[in-house]
Write a protein that holds these residues in place. Structure first.
Motif, PDB file in Angstrom:
ATOM      1  N   THR A 107       1.065  -1.360   0.065  1.00  0.00           N
ATOM      2  CA  THR A 107      -0.100  -0.012   0.018  1.00  0.00           C
ATOM      3  C   THR A 107       0.856   1.207  -0.063  1.00  0.00           C
ATOM      4  O   THR A 107       0.612   2.242   0.691  1.00  0.00           O
ATOM      5  CB  THR A 107      -1.105   0.045   1.408  1.00  0.00           C
ATOM      6  OG1 THR A 107      -0.157  -0.265   2.349  1.00  0.00           O
ATOM      7  CG2 THR A 107      -2.064  -0.955   1.050  1.00  0.00           C
ATOM      8  N   GLY A 108       1.849   1.143  -0.971  1.00  0.00           N
ATOM      9  CA  GLY A 108       2.681   2.396  -0.998  1.00  0.00           C
ATOM     10  C   GLY A 108       4.311   2.074  -0.874  1.00  0.00           C
ATOM     11  O   GLY A 108       5.049   2.868  -1.166  1.00  0.00           O
ATOM     12  N   ASN A 109       4.794   0.926  -0.509  1.00  0.00           N
ATOM     13  CA  ASN A 109       6.146   0.617  -0.248  1.00  0.00           C
ATOM     14  C   ASN A 109       6.777   0.192  -1.911  1.00  0.00           C
ATOM     15  O   ASN A 109       7.862  -0.016  -1.712  1.00  0.00           O
ATOM     16  CB  ASN A 109       6.283  -0.199   0.754  1.00  0.00           C
ATOM     17  CG  ASN A 109       6.522   0.216   2.108  1.00  0.00           C
ATOM     18  OD1 ASN A 109       6.858   1.358   2.091  1.00  0.00           O
ATOM     19  ND2 ASN A 109       6.102  -0.475   3.151  1.00  0.00           N
ATOM     20  N   ASP A 110       6.030  -0.055  -2.552  1.00  0.00           N
ATOM     21  CA  ASP A 110       6.462  -0.266  -3.934  1.00  0.00           C
ATOM     22  C   ASP A 110       6.404   1.079  -4.938  1.00  0.00           C
ATOM     23  O   ASP A 110       5.278   1.735  -4.801  1.00  0.00           O
ATOM     24  CB  ASP A 110       5.623  -1.139  -4.960  1.00  0.00           C
ATOM     25  CG  ASP A 110       6.209  -2.726  -4.440  1.00  0.00           C
ATOM     26  OD1 ASP A 110       7.055  -3.164  -4.820  1.00  0.00           O
ATOM     27  OD2 ASP A 110       5.227  -3.060  -3.478  1.00  0.00           O
ATOM     28  N   GLN A 111       7.679   1.631  -5.441  1.00  0.00           N
ATOM     29  CA  GLN A 111       7.346   3.314  -5.969  1.00  0.00           C
ATOM     30  C   GLN A 111       8.076   3.263  -7.385  1.00  0.00           C
ATOM     31  O   GLN A 111       9.175   2.509  -7.514  1.00  0.00           O
ATOM     32  CB  GLN A 111       7.926   4.019  -4.842  1.00  0.00           C
ATOM     33  CG  GLN A 111       7.243   3.792  -3.401  1.00  0.00           C
ATOM     34  CD  GLN A 111       7.961   4.758  -2.512  1.00  0.00           C
ATOM     35  OE1 GLN A 111       9.042   5.480  -2.593  1.00  0.00           O
ATOM     36  NE2 GLN A 111       7.411   4.950  -1.190  1.00  0.00           N
ATOM     37  N   ILE A 112       7.668   4.246  -8.172  1.00  0.00           N
ATOM     38  CA  ILE A 112       8.203   4.938  -9.241  1.00  0.00           C
ATOM     39  C   ILE A 112       8.853   6.176  -8.701  1.00  0.00           C
ATOM     40  O   ILE A 112       8.100   6.980  -8.383  1.00  0.00           O
ATOM     41  CB  ILE A 112       7.397   4.921 -10.612  1.00  0.00           C
ATOM     42  CG1 ILE A 112       6.418   3.476 -10.720  1.00  0.00           C
ATOM     43  CG2 ILE A 112       8.145   5.304 -11.464  1.00  0.00           C
ATOM     44  CD1 ILE A 112       7.620   2.274 -10.810  1.00  0.00           C
ATOM     45  N   PHE A 143      11.151  -1.350  -4.419  1.00  0.00           N
ATOM     46  CA  PHE A 143      10.446  -1.731  -3.329  1.00  0.00           C
ATOM     47  C   PHE A 143      11.041  -1.329  -2.000  1.00  0.00           C
ATOM     48  O   PHE A 143      12.449  -1.167  -2.054  1.00  0.00           O
ATOM     49  CB  PHE A 143       9.752  -3.012  -3.240  1.00  0.00           C
ATOM     50  CG  PHE A 143      10.805  -4.246  -3.622  1.00  0.00           C
ATOM     51  CD1 PHE A 143      11.465  -4.560  -2.544  1.00  0.00           C
ATOM     52  CD2 PHE A 143      11.043  -4.704  -4.831  1.00  0.00           C
ATOM     53  CE1 PHE A 143      12.431  -5.633  -2.748  1.00  0.00           C
ATOM     54  CE2 PHE A 143      11.900  -5.699  -5.231  1.00  0.00           C
ATOM     55  CZ  PHE A 143      12.727  -6.119  -4.026  1.00  0.00           C
ATOM     56  N   ALA A 144      10.583  -1.028  -0.934  1.00  0.00           N
ATOM     57  CA  ALA A 144      11.295  -0.899   0.480  1.00  0.00           C
ATOM     58  C   ALA A 144      11.893  -2.172   0.672  1.00  0.00           C
ATOM     59  O   ALA A 144      11.431  -3.397   0.573  1.00  0.00           O
ATOM     60  CB  ALA A 144      10.315  -0.372   1.490  1.00  0.00           C
ATOM     61  N   PRO A 145      13.041  -1.974   1.109  1.00  0.00           N
ATOM     62  CA  PRO A 145      13.934  -0.994   1.656  1.00  0.00           C
ATOM     63  C   PRO A 145      14.716  -0.097   0.876  1.00  0.00           C
ATOM     64  O   PRO A 145      15.381   0.868   1.084  1.00  0.00           O
ATOM     65  CB  PRO A 145      14.617  -1.507   2.739  1.00  0.00           C
ATOM     66  CG  PRO A 145      15.126  -2.858   2.196  1.00  0.00           C
ATOM     67  CD  PRO A 145      13.832  -3.310   1.531  1.00  0.00           C
ATOM     68  N   PHE A 146      14.746  -0.806  -0.588  1.00  0.00           N
ATOM     69  CA  PHE A 146      15.406   0.009  -1.601  1.00  0.00           C
ATOM     70  C   PHE A 146      15.230   1.338  -1.972  1.00  0.00           C
ATOM     71  O   PHE A 146      15.685   2.097  -2.447  1.00  0.00           O
ATOM     72  CB  PHE A 146      15.556  -1.006  -2.697  1.00  0.00           C
ATOM     73  CG  PHE A 146      16.219  -2.147  -2.571  1.00  0.00           C
ATOM     74  CD1 PHE A 146      17.518  -2.347  -2.296  1.00  0.00           C
ATOM     75  CD2 PHE A 146      15.443  -3.326  -2.296  1.00  0.00           C
ATOM     76  CE1 PHE A 146      18.210  -3.554  -2.081  1.00  0.00           C
ATOM     77  CE2 PHE A 146      15.998  -4.527  -2.176  1.00  0.00           C
ATOM     78  CZ  PHE A 146      17.357  -4.835  -1.932  1.00  0.00           C
ATOM     79  N   THR A 147      13.867   1.723  -1.429  1.00  0.00           N
ATOM     80  CA  THR A 147      13.344   3.058  -1.821  1.00  0.00           C
ATOM     81  C   THR A 147      13.963   4.060  -0.954  1.00  0.00           C
ATOM     82  O   THR A 147      14.137   5.114  -1.561  1.00  0.00           O
ATOM     83  CB  THR A 147      11.793   2.952  -1.339  1.00  0.00           C
ATOM     84  OG1 THR A 147      11.677   2.402  -0.101  1.00  0.00           O
ATOM     85  CG2 THR A 147      10.776   2.392  -2.297  1.00  0.00           C
ATOM     86  N   THR A 148      14.480   3.716   0.413  1.00  0.00           N
ATOM     87  CA  THR A 148      15.376   4.553   1.035  1.00  0.00           C
ATOM     88  C   THR A 148      16.557   4.804   0.195  1.00  0.00           C
ATOM     89  O   THR A 148      16.952   6.038   0.178  1.00  0.00           O
ATOM     90  CB  THR A 148      15.907   3.766   2.342  1.00  0.00           C
ATOM     91  OG1 THR A 148      14.576   3.623   2.896  1.00  0.00           O
ATOM     92  CG2 THR A 148      16.699   4.671   3.059  1.00  0.00           C
ATOM     93  N   TYR A 155       8.266   2.664   6.893  1.00  0.00           N
ATOM     94  CA  TYR A 155       7.596   1.595   6.117  1.00  0.00           C
ATOM     95  C   TYR A 155       6.438   1.101   6.501  1.00  0.00           C
ATOM     96  O   TYR A 155       5.541   0.612   5.764  1.00  0.00           O
ATOM     97  CB  TYR A 155       8.247   0.348   5.761  1.00  0.00           C
ATOM     98  CG  TYR A 155       9.917   0.736   5.261  1.00  0.00           C
ATOM     99  CD1 TYR A 155      10.156   1.757   4.590  1.00  0.00           C
ATOM    100  CD2 TYR A 155      10.805  -0.107   5.682  1.00  0.00           C
ATOM    101  CE1 TYR A 155      11.426   2.054   4.025  1.00  0.00           C
ATOM    102  CE2 TYR A 155      12.091   0.039   5.683  1.00  0.00           C
ATOM    103  CZ  TYR A 155      12.644   1.086   4.505  1.00  0.00           C
ATOM    104  OH  TYR A 155      13.968   1.428   4.215  1.00  0.00           O
ATOM    105  N   ASP A 156       5.707   1.548   7.850  1.00  0.00           N
ATOM    106  CA  ASP A 156       4.500   0.863   8.122  1.00  0.00           C
ATOM    107  C   ASP A 156       3.492   1.110   7.245  1.00  0.00           C
ATOM    108  O   ASP A 156       2.615   0.067   7.047  1.00  0.00           O
ATOM    109  CB  ASP A 156       4.285   1.411   9.727  1.00  0.00           C
ATOM    110  CG  ASP A 156       5.385   0.721  10.621  1.00  0.00           C
ATOM    111  OD1 ASP A 156       6.058  -0.196  10.399  1.00  0.00           O
ATOM    112  OD2 ASP A 156       5.451   1.143  11.853  1.00  0.00           O
TER     113      ASP A 156
END
Length: 325
Positions: free
Chosen positions: A111-116, A184-189, A267-268
């Motif tokens: 619900t948000g942790n996969d990102q472009i 995707f998280a944690p690589f979004t960081t 990430y929660d």
């Protein structure tokens, strides 16, 4: 559009379908190998191992962490592991190639942790036209990219797609080598460390499109259902332990993720863990089958699979039904 099915998985599944790979890795002592990789909805497995919760449920588990999500998909497809946590779209891609896999548990919905994520100056998906975008080919964030492009009236032909493993894609974006990245998280960081970068599309924009599951080799569910039941029971025991010990649980998961506890806390909201009740409802209501049909049709249309995979035997509700409330 050219075919974009993940080559490693395709080759692995082809070998499995031809009978050249083992059907499972159960050891002589009855232990099974459970794979997982870097995703907030799967890090509870680390908690289960460190707190001895598998043993409490009478299952012997060799927990195997994969630095590469792709490698975990290949491992299940070839029989190198008995079970793996993975997305529904990646499971369908494997099944399309001939793998016999069964979904026994819903870990979460993204619900948000996969990102472009795009560099400064790019504020919408439409502005990706003519730009270079990196993502891991054939896996979940490639799928998210295609969904986002489609919503913006574009296709993959409108961008220069650069296939890279997720960690390498995040690093390339941070180094300014590409204009945008799907991670995707944690690589979004890592990706968001590039000054001025921002998420222009996330899995929150596509509710239910990226569900994450515990998937087992179908032979394991058939021949050793008590082991699968133990894995599923351990999952819910772990969630209960985490509710009672949130600080310690976060410490364990952040350490496995290789990020600070504060970063992990961020990430929660982007991962919605399913309760036992939500699991039962998902299996009983037909939601899983509906999602699978929609994803399968999209995978075929977008060129991520040659043919729509059969859903026969894909979902097995008996294990969530067998957990005492």
């Amino acid at each position: 559009m050219t075919r974009r099915l993940l080559l490693a998985v395709l080759l692995a599944v082809t070998c499995t379908a031809c009978g050249g790979a083992p059907s499972g890795t159960s050891a002589a002592d009855g232990a099974v190998t459970l794979g997982f990789s870097a995703w907030p909805g799967w890090f509870p497995w680390q908690v289960a191992e460190e707190k001895g919760l598998f043993a409490r449920n009478g299952v012997k588990v060799n927990l195997k962490y994969f630095d590469s999500y792709t490698d975990s998909l290949t491992a299940l497809a070839t029989g190198a592991v008995d079970a793996n946590s993975q997305t529904l779209n990646d499971t369908l891609a494997s099944v399309s190639g001939g793998a016999e896999q069964t979904v026994v548990l819903v870990n979460d919905n993204s619900t948000g942790n996969d990102q472009i994520i795009a560099r400064a100056g790019i504020t919408s998906v439409a502005q990706l036209k003519g730009r270079t975008v990196a993502a891991e080919q054939g896996t979940v964030d490639h799928y998210l990219l295609l969904l986002a492009l489609d919503k913006a009236g574009l296709t993959e032909k409108d961008v220069t797609f650069k296939p890279l493993p997720t960690d390498a894609a995040a690093a390339a974006f941070k180094a300014g080598q590409v204009d945008a990245v799907g991670v995707f998280a944690p690589f979004t960081t890592t990706a968001l460390e590039l000054p001025g970068s921002t998420a222009i599309a996330t899995s929150k924009d596509f509710p239910g499109a990226i569900p994450d599951h515990l998937v087992v080799a179908r032979e394991l569910a058939t021949s050793r259902p008590e082991v699968v039941q133990g894995l599923v029971k351990t999952w819910f025991d772990t969630l209960a332990w985490m509710r009672e010990n949130p600080a310690e649980a976060r410490t364990i998961m952040a350490r496995r993720a290789g990020v600070s506890e504060q970063a992990y806390a961020d990430y929660d909201a982007g991962t919605t863990i399913f309760t036992l009740e939500q699991n039962r409802e998902a299996f009983a209501s037909g939601d899983l089958e509906r999602q699978a049909k929609e994803i399968a049709a999209f995978l075929t249309t977008a060129g991520l699979a040659d043919t729509e995979p059969s859903l026969d035997g894909l979902f097995d509700p008996r294990f969530v039904q067998g957990v005492s409330s």
